[in-house]
Design a protein around this motif. Structure first.
Motif, PDB file in Angstrom:
ATOM      1  N   VAL A 195       8.836   9.130  -3.004  1.00 50.00           N
ATOM      2  CA  VAL A 195       7.689   9.600  -3.769  1.00 50.00           C
ATOM      3  C   VAL A 195       8.125  10.033  -5.166  1.00 50.00           C
ATOM      4  O   VAL A 195       7.417   9.811  -6.148  1.00 50.00           O
ATOM      5  CB  VAL A 195       6.980  10.748  -3.018  1.00 50.00           C
ATOM      6  N   ASN A 196       9.305  10.641  -5.299  1.00 49.14           N
ATOM      7  CA  ASN A 196       9.776  11.117  -6.597  1.00 49.14           C
ATOM      8  C   ASN A 196      10.048   9.980  -7.575  1.00 49.14           C
ATOM      9  O   ASN A 196      10.082  10.203  -8.784  1.00 49.14           O
ATOM     10  CB  ASN A 196      11.028  11.973  -6.438  1.00 49.14           C
ATOM     11  N   LYS A 197      10.254   8.774  -7.091  1.00 51.98           N
ATOM     12  CA  LYS A 197      10.451   7.637  -7.989  1.00 51.98           C
ATOM     13  C   LYS A 197       9.189   7.350  -8.801  1.00 51.98           C
ATOM     14  O   LYS A 197       9.256   6.852  -9.911  1.00 51.98           O
ATOM     15  CB  LYS A 197      10.831   6.387  -7.196  1.00 51.98           C
ATOM     16  N   PHE A 198       8.032   7.664  -8.228  1.00 49.56           N
ATOM     17  CA  PHE A 198       6.767   7.371  -8.879  1.00 49.56           C
ATOM     18  C   PHE A 198       6.108   8.610  -9.473  1.00 49.56           C
ATOM     19  O   PHE A 198       5.160   8.500 -10.227  1.00 49.56           O
ATOM     20  CB  PHE A 198       5.797   6.729  -7.883  1.00 49.56           C
ATOM     21  N   ALA A 199       6.600   9.792  -9.115  1.00 50.01           N
ATOM     22  CA  ALA A 199       5.966  11.036  -9.557  1.00 50.01           C
ATOM     23  C   ALA A 199       6.495  11.453 -10.924  1.00 50.01           C
ATOM     24  O   ALA A 199       7.645  11.202 -11.269  1.00 50.01           O
ATOM     25  CB  ALA A 199       6.228  12.147  -8.543  1.00 50.01           C
ATOM     26  N   GLU A 251       0.825  -1.217   0.000  1.00 43.10           N
ATOM     27  CA  GLU A 251       0.000   0.000   0.000  1.00 43.10           C
ATOM     28  C   GLU A 251       0.853   1.259   0.000  1.00 43.10           C
ATOM     29  O   GLU A 251       0.599   2.194  -0.748  1.00 43.10           O
ATOM     30  CB  GLU A 251      -0.915   0.007   1.228  1.00 43.10           C
ATOM     31  N   VAL A 252       1.891   1.276   0.797  1.00 44.71           N
ATOM     32  CA  VAL A 252       2.693   2.493   0.934  1.00 44.71           C
ATOM     33  C   VAL A 252       3.673   2.656  -0.223  1.00 44.71           C
ATOM     34  O   VAL A 252       3.847   3.757  -0.739  1.00 44.71           O
ATOM     35  CB  VAL A 252       3.435   2.493   2.287  1.00 44.71           C
ATOM     36  N   LEU A 253       4.303   1.586  -0.671  1.00 50.19           N
ATOM     37  CA  LEU A 253       5.376   1.701  -1.654  1.00 50.19           C
ATOM     38  C   LEU A 253       4.957   1.409  -3.088  1.00 50.19           C
ATOM     39  O   LEU A 253       5.435   2.060  -4.016  1.00 50.19           O
ATOM     40  CB  LEU A 253       6.535   0.768  -1.284  1.00 50.19           C
ATOM     41  N   LEU A 254       4.088   0.443  -3.305  1.00 55.52           N
ATOM     42  CA  LEU A 254       3.819  -0.007  -4.664  1.00 55.52           C
ATOM     43  C   LEU A 254       2.532   0.550  -5.257  1.00 55.52           C
ATOM     44  O   LEU A 254       2.525   0.981  -6.413  1.00 55.52           O
ATOM     45  CB  LEU A 254       3.783  -1.536  -4.702  1.00 55.52           C
ATOM     46  N   LEU A 312       6.948   7.595   2.526  1.00 55.54           N
ATOM     47  CA  LEU A 312       6.498   8.969   2.379  1.00 55.54           C
ATOM     48  C   LEU A 312       7.642   9.977   2.264  1.00 55.54           C
ATOM     49  O   LEU A 312       7.383  11.169   2.195  1.00 55.54           O
ATOM     50  CB  LEU A 312       5.583   9.344   3.550  1.00 55.54           C
ATOM     51  N   ARG A 313       8.872   9.500   2.235  1.00 60.61           N
ATOM     52  CA  ARG A 313       9.997  10.417   2.032  1.00 60.61           C
ATOM     53  C   ARG A 313       9.934  10.971   0.617  1.00 60.61           C
ATOM     54  O   ARG A 313       9.477  10.297  -0.304  1.00 60.61           O
ATOM     55  CB  ARG A 313      11.337   9.685   2.193  1.00 60.61           C
ATOM     56  N   PRO A 314      10.388  12.216   0.425  1.00 56.64           N
ATOM     57  CA  PRO A 314      10.357  12.790  -0.932  1.00 56.64           C
ATOM     58  C   PRO A 314      11.145  11.971  -1.951  1.00 56.64           C
ATOM     59  O   PRO A 314      10.748  11.880  -3.105  1.00 56.64           O
ATOM     60  CB  PRO A 314      10.977  14.174  -0.741  1.00 56.64           C
ATOM     61  N   GLN A 315      12.251  11.353  -1.541  1.00 55.84           N
ATOM     62  CA  GLN A 315      13.026  10.555  -2.479  1.00 55.84           C
ATOM     63  C   GLN A 315      12.226   9.342  -2.959  1.00 55.84           C
ATOM     64  O   GLN A 315      12.323   8.945  -4.111  1.00 55.84           O
ATOM     65  CB  GLN A 315      14.342  10.059  -1.841  1.00 55.84           C
TER      66      GLN A 315
END
Length: 155
Positions: free
Chosen positions: A78-82, A20-23, A73-76
């Motif tokens: 989240v940026n992998k998926f954004a 839920e959090v990562l994928l 929830l770290r920006p690093q």
């Protein structure tokens, strides 16, 4: 058997929370299922294995959940998926096109059905007719520019 069931519930609950959090963030169903599995596993550990083991499993589950949520929830992370690229492409506005004026004559490079490619001097432009079909190679004359379209007719 008690240990096996508790371990399976805790592992699947943790795996669902990680998913839920990562994928697949934002689905809520997977995270809710993981939370329910962890809760049932912790409750069964208190009931079947005693309060000391229940406390240990509760603490380990809390630490694991906090670490997974913090990492996810770290920006690093989240940026992998954004989507971070900016689109700088633009559309040519034929109303400001140099070299195409009403009354100008050109040659259709493709069949105009009713839109196609027209050669004006040495510039290729997309143009459209008022509904008639013209063969490739036909001479065309610019009638006007309407709403970012070059309107032509047979010359």
């Amino acid at each position: 058997m008690d240990w096996f069931l508790i371990v399976v519930l805790l592992v699947f609950g943790a795996a669902f929370l990680v998913a839920e959090v990562l994928l697949i963030p934002g689905t809520t169903i997977v995270g809710l299922a993981g939370f329910i599995l962890l809760t049932v596993g912790i409750w069964l550990s208190y009931r079947d294995l005693g309060s000391t083991t229940g406390h240990i499993i509760l603490g380990a589950s809390l630490v694991l959940t906090v670490v997974v949520v913090w990492y996810g929830l770290r920006p690093q992370s989240v940026n992998k998926f954004a989507l971070t690229e900016r689109n700088t492409a633009r559309v040519d506005d034929v109303r400001r096109a140099v070299g195409v004026e009403p009354g100008q004559v050109g040659r259709a490079l493709s069949a105009m059905r009713p839109a196609g490619t027209v050669l004006f001097g040495d510039e290729l432009r997309e143009a459209t007719t008022r509904g008639e079909f013209l063969a490739a190679g036909a001479a065309v004359r610019v009638l006007g520019i309407e709403q970012n379209r070059i309107v032509v007719a047979s010359a």
